[in-house]
Scaffold this active site. Sequence first.
Site, PDB file in Angstrom:
ATOM      1  N   ASN A 157      -0.267   3.184  21.473  1.00  0.00           N
ATOM      2  CA  ASN A 157      -1.260   3.668  22.444  1.00  0.00           C
ATOM      3  C   ASN A 157      -1.210   5.163  22.728  1.00  0.00           C
ATOM      4  O   ASN A 157      -2.226   5.762  23.072  1.00  0.00           O
ATOM      5  CB  ASN A 157      -1.210   2.841  23.732  1.00  0.00           C
ATOM      6  N   GLY A 233       7.450  -0.007  23.880  1.00  0.00           N
ATOM      7  CA  GLY A 233       6.568  -1.052  23.380  1.00  0.00           C
ATOM      8  C   GLY A 233       6.565  -2.247  24.303  1.00  0.00           C
ATOM      9  O   GLY A 233       6.829  -2.137  25.512  1.00  0.00           O
ATOM     10  N   SER A 234       6.293  -3.401  23.739  1.00  0.00           N
ATOM     11  CA  SER A 234       6.071  -4.603  24.554  1.00  0.00           C
ATOM     12  C   SER A 234       7.381  -5.250  25.013  1.00  0.00           C
ATOM     13  O   SER A 234       8.444  -5.037  24.404  1.00  0.00           O
ATOM     14  CB  SER A 234       5.260  -5.620  23.746  1.00  0.00           C
ATOM     15  N   GLU A 253      11.371   1.283  27.074  1.00  0.00           N
ATOM     16  CA  GLU A 253      10.222   1.628  27.929  1.00  0.00           C
ATOM     17  C   GLU A 253       9.162   0.564  27.672  1.00  0.00           C
ATOM     18  O   GLU A 253       8.504   0.578  26.626  1.00  0.00           O
ATOM     19  CB  GLU A 253       9.688   3.025  27.569  1.00  0.00           C
ATOM     20  N   LEU A 254       9.001  -0.372  28.627  1.00  0.00           N
ATOM     21  CA  LEU A 254       8.185  -1.571  28.362  1.00  0.00           C
ATOM     22  C   LEU A 254       6.925  -1.596  29.236  1.00  0.00           C
ATOM     23  O   LEU A 254       6.493  -0.561  29.726  1.00  0.00           O
ATOM     24  CB  LEU A 254       9.068  -2.810  28.559  1.00  0.00           C
ATOM     25  N   CYS A 287       0.493   1.736  29.735  1.00  0.00           N
ATOM     26  CA  CYS A 287       1.491   0.856  30.355  1.00  0.00           C
ATOM     27  C   CYS A 287       1.476   0.950  31.885  1.00  0.00           C
ATOM     28  O   CYS A 287       1.935   0.035  32.556  1.00  0.00           O
ATOM     29  CB  CYS A 287       2.874   1.177  29.814  1.00  0.00           C
ATOM     30  N   GLU A 381       0.981  -8.555  31.914  1.00  0.00           N
ATOM     31  CA  GLU A 381       0.398  -7.231  31.651  1.00  0.00           C
ATOM     32  C   GLU A 381      -0.924  -7.425  30.917  1.00  0.00           C
ATOM     33  O   GLU A 381      -0.936  -7.981  29.816  1.00  0.00           O
ATOM     34  CB  GLU A 381       1.365  -6.418  30.781  1.00  0.00           C
TER      35      GLU A 381
HETATM   36  N1  LIG Z   1       6.891   1.990  29.481  1.00  0.00           N
HETATM   37  C1  LIG Z   1       6.328   2.823  28.642  1.00  0.00           C
HETATM   38  O1  LIG Z   1       6.594   3.999  28.630  1.00  0.00           O
HETATM   39  C2  LIG Z   1       5.311   2.318  27.650  1.00  0.00           C
HETATM   40  C3  LIG Z   1       4.486   3.254  27.041  1.00  0.00           C
HETATM   41  C4  LIG Z   1       3.537   2.815  26.121  1.00  0.00           C
HETATM   42  C5  LIG Z   1       3.410   1.482  25.804  1.00  0.00           C
HETATM   43  N2  LIG Z   1       4.231   0.597  26.416  1.00  0.00           N
HETATM   44  C6  LIG Z   1       4.070  -0.826  26.126  1.00  0.00           C
HETATM   45  O2  LIG Z   1       3.839  -1.028  24.726  1.00  0.00           O
HETATM   46  C7  LIG Z   1       3.028  -2.169  24.524  1.00  0.00           C
HETATM   47  C8  LIG Z   1       1.877  -1.846  23.608  1.00  0.00           C
HETATM   48  O3  LIG Z   1       2.289  -1.231  22.431  1.00  0.00           O
HETATM   49  P1  LIG Z   1       2.425  -2.022  21.048  1.00  0.00           P
HETATM   50  O4  LIG Z   1       1.414  -3.102  20.992  1.00  0.00           O
HETATM   51  O5  LIG Z   1       2.439  -1.000  19.973  1.00  0.00           O
HETATM   52  O6  LIG Z   1       3.866  -2.656  21.241  1.00  0.00           O
HETATM   53  P2  LIG Z   1       4.759  -3.513  20.220  1.00  0.00           P
HETATM   54  O7  LIG Z   1       5.962  -3.934  20.965  1.00  0.00           O
HETATM   55  O8  LIG Z   1       3.958  -4.528  19.538  1.00  0.00           O
HETATM   56  O9  LIG Z   1       5.178  -2.449  19.075  1.00  0.00           O
HETATM   57  C9  LIG Z   1       5.891  -1.278  19.395  1.00  0.00           C
HETATM   58  C10 LIG Z   1       6.697  -0.846  18.182  1.00  0.00           C
HETATM   59  O10 LIG Z   1       7.708  -1.823  17.916  1.00  0.00           O
HETATM   60  C11 LIG Z   1       7.677  -2.190  16.553  1.00  0.00           C
HETATM   61  N3  LIG Z   1       8.208  -3.547  16.433  1.00  0.00           N
HETATM   62  C12 LIG Z   1       7.532  -4.724  16.466  1.00  0.00           C
HETATM   63  N4  LIG Z   1       8.393  -5.761  16.337  1.00  0.00           N
HETATM   64  C13 LIG Z   1       9.632  -5.227  16.234  1.00  0.00           C
HETATM   65  C14 LIG Z   1      10.942  -5.777  16.121  1.00  0.00           C
HETATM   66  N5  LIG Z   1      11.147  -7.089  16.057  1.00  0.00           N
HETATM   67  N6  LIG Z   1      11.994  -4.934  16.094  1.00  0.00           N
HETATM   68  C15 LIG Z   1      11.821  -3.591  16.167  1.00  0.00           C
HETATM   69  N7  LIG Z   1      10.607  -3.016  16.264  1.00  0.00           N
HETATM   70  C16 LIG Z   1       9.523  -3.813  16.304  1.00  0.00           C
HETATM   71  C17 LIG Z   1       6.215  -2.018  16.172  1.00  0.00           C
HETATM   72  O11 LIG Z   1       6.072  -1.931  14.774  1.00  0.00           O
HETATM   73  C18 LIG Z   1       5.877  -0.719  16.903  1.00  0.00           C
HETATM   74  O12 LIG Z   1       6.327   0.391  16.177  1.00  0.00           O
HETATM   75  C19 LIG Z   1       2.568  -2.573  25.915  1.00  0.00           C
HETATM   76  O13 LIG Z   1       3.320  -3.646  26.366  1.00  0.00           O
HETATM   77  C20 LIG Z   1       2.835  -1.336  26.757  1.00  0.00           C
HETATM   78  O14 LIG Z   1       3.036  -1.569  28.118  1.00  0.00           O
HETATM   79  C21 LIG Z   1       5.170   0.973  27.331  1.00  0.00           C
HETATM   80  O1  LIG Z   2       1.368   3.722  28.079  1.00  0.00           O
HETATM   81  C1  LIG Z   2       2.226   4.149  28.830  1.00  0.00           C
HETATM   82  C2  LIG Z   2       2.575   5.584  28.774  1.00  0.00           C
HETATM   83  O2  LIG Z   2       3.855   5.799  29.280  1.00  0.00           O
HETATM   84  C3  LIG Z   2       1.549   6.386  29.452  1.00  0.00           C
HETATM   85  S1  LIG Z   2       1.879   8.040  29.299  1.00  0.00           S
HETATM   86  O3  LIG Z   2       1.703   8.508  27.940  1.00  0.00           O
HETATM   87  O4  LIG Z   2       3.260   8.279  29.616  1.00  0.00           O
HETATM   88  O5  LIG Z   2       1.012   8.721  30.226  1.00  0.00           O
END
Ligand SMILES: NC(=O)c1ccc[n+]([C@@H]2O[C@H](COP(=O)([O-])OP(=O)(O)OC[C@H]3O[C@@H](n4cnc5c(N)ncnc54)[C@H](O)[C@@H]3O)[C@@H](O)[C@H]2O)c1
Ligand SMILES: O=C[C@H](O)CS(=O)(=O)O
Length: 482
Positions: A157, A233-234, A253-254, A287, A381
Site C-alpha cells: 500500500n 503487513g497483515s 507493523e500490522l 493501516c 480491519e
Molecule cells: N502498521 C503499519 O505500519 C502498516 C503499514 C502498511 C500496511 N500495514 C498492513 O499491511 C496489510 C496490507 O498489506 P499486504 O496485503 O501487502 O500485506 P501482506 O501481509 O499480505 O504482505 C506483506 C508482505 O509480506 C509478504 N509475505 C506474505 N506471506 C509471507 C510469509 N508467510 N512470510 C513472509 N512474508 C510474507 C508479502 O509478499 C508482502 O511482501 C494490512 O493489514 C495493513 O494494515 C500495516
Molecule cells: O498503511 C499504513 C501506513 O503506516 C500509513 S503511512 O504510510 O505510515 O502513512
Amino acid sequence: MDKMLIGSIINGEERKEESRNSMEVVSPYNEETVAELKLATKKDLDDAVNSSFDIYHSTMKVMPANERADILRKAADLLEERVEDFATIICKEAGKPIKYSRGEVKRSIQVLRFSSELAKNIFGEVIPMDAAVGGENRMGLVKRIPLGVVGAITPFNFPLNLSLHKIAPALAAGNTIVFKPAEKTPVSAYMFVKLLEEAGLPKGVINLLIGTGEEIGAPLVKQDKVHKISFTGSLNVGKKIRETAGFKKVTLELGSNSPNILFEDADLGYAVKELVKGAFAFSGQVCISAQRIYVQRNIYDKFLEDYINQTNALKIGDPLNEETDIGPMINEESAERAKLWIDDAVEKGAKVEAGGDRKGTILSPTIMTNVDENMKIIAQEVFAPIVSVIPFDTEDEVIHYSNNSIYGLQAGVFTKDIDRALRVADKLEMGGVWINEISTYRQDNHPYGGVKQSGIGKEGVKYAIEDMTEMKFIGIKLNNQD
Ligand SMILES: NC(=O)c1ccc[n+]([C@@H]2O[C@H](COP(=O)([O-])OP(=O)(O)OC[C@H]3O[C@@H](n4cnc5c(N)ncnc54)[C@H](O)[C@@H]3O)[C@@H](O)[C@H]2O)c1
Ligand SMILES: O=C[C@H](O)CS(=O)(=O)O
C-alpha cells in the site's frame, strides 16, 4: 506503455534470464501490464543473504557514519529530482491516485533526510560506575552497534515510503539489507534500489529479492545469517513471522481498525472534511485509516448529513487524473471481499448511507450506520473504503467502544477541551493518539507502531534506528587512579 522487465538484484547484478518463472504487475485500474517480474529462486535467496552477510563484515561495519550520511543525502537529492517518475509508477502499480502517490514520494525524501542526519548522531553513553559498591576506578561505556543483516519485508500500500522506513534507518545504523518488497507493487522499490547504487551505495549492501511471500518471504525469515526481520503487513503473516523467526529481533507493523472520536465541542466542519480524507484516501487501504467514527449524540445527525454529502462529492476514476480522489482497490479479490463484508453487515441490520457499490476493482466510498461490534466491518480491519459512523453518549462509553478491539495502532480525538483530550488519550489503548487530527495522519519522525495485535516495536526514523542497533557494553578498570 513499454513493459519493464524486473529481476532480483544481488551483489549489484540483476537476475532476469528468460528461463525464470515470471509474474506480471498489472494496473488495478485498467489491467495494463506495468512490469514483468522474473522471480527469485531458493539459490538467489541464499546468495542474497550470503552477500549481505559478507558485505556487512567487509564494508558496512567499517563504513564511517559521514559516508553513510552522504549516501542517504545523495539518495534524497536524486529522488527529489525524480518525484514525477516515482509517483507515476506508484500510481500505475498500486492504483493510488496521483496526488497521493506524489505525497508518498515527498514523504520518502524526508525519511531519507531524517536518516542522513541521524546517521551521524547515533550516541552511546558513559555509565558512572562509582554509584555501585566496588565500582570505584571503573568506567562503563555503552556503544550502539549495527545488528548485521536486516531482512525487510514490505506491503503493497505504500510501496516506496514503507520500504524506506526500513531501508534508510538500517543504512543509517550501518546494517546491510535483504529486501523483499510486495510482489503486487515491487516496481518503485526496484527503481529505488537502483537509485541507491547511483547515490554511491556499494554493491551488495542492499540485495533485492523479487518473489512471493510464500516462496521468498517465509524462507527469508528462517535464515540464520539474518539478524532482524522488519515486517510491515497483515496480522496473519505477522503471526507466522513471529512463530518462525527464532532468535532474531522482530519488528511487526500490522493492521488496525482505527477509531476517531468526536465530542460535542469539536470543530465539526473541520472534522468532517478531514475524516472524508481519513477514511477514503487510497480507498481506505491505509493501516491507520479512519474505520470507526464515534460521534457524541447531540452532533451525530449534523455530522452524518455533512459527512454523507462530502463523501458523495468525491471524484472516482482514473488514478492518473489529477482530480481523482478514489481509484481502484489493489485487485478485484480485495474489492469483492470488502463488498461481501458490507453485505454481511446489512444482513445483520446495518444500513448503507452512501456508496456500497462495486464495479470491478472500484468500491464506491461507503458509509455504514446501525452497526455493532460483532460485524466484520467493526471487529476486523476493513482495509477498504468503508467507514462506520456510531453515536455515543459518555466519555467512558466511547473509551470502552474504542478499546474493544484486538488492535491498537492510532486514534484521533476531536474536542476543544484539552483536559478531556489528554484524559481520553491516556485511556486509549493505542500506539499513538492524535488530538484534533485524524488517525490517518502520520509524520515520519515520531514513534509509530501498535500495541495489542497491531504489532511489536516502533518505526519513525530515530526509533527504527534504535531497533536496528544493539547496545554493547565495554567496562574499563582504571589502574592509574590514586
Ligand atoms: N502498521 C503499519 O505500519 C502498516 C503499514 C502498511 C500496511 N500495514 C498492513 O499491511 C496489510 C496490507 O498489506 P499486504 O496485503 O501487502 O500485506 P501482506 O501481509 O499480505 O504482505 C506483506 C508482505 O509480506 C509478504 N509475505 C506474505 N506471506 C509471507 C510469509 N508467510 N512470510 C513472509 N512474508 C510474507 C508479502 O509478499 C508482502 O511482501 C494490512 O493489514 C495493513 O494494515 C500495516
Ligand atoms: O498503511 C499504513 C501506513 O503506516 C500509513 S503511512 O504510510 O505510515 O502513512
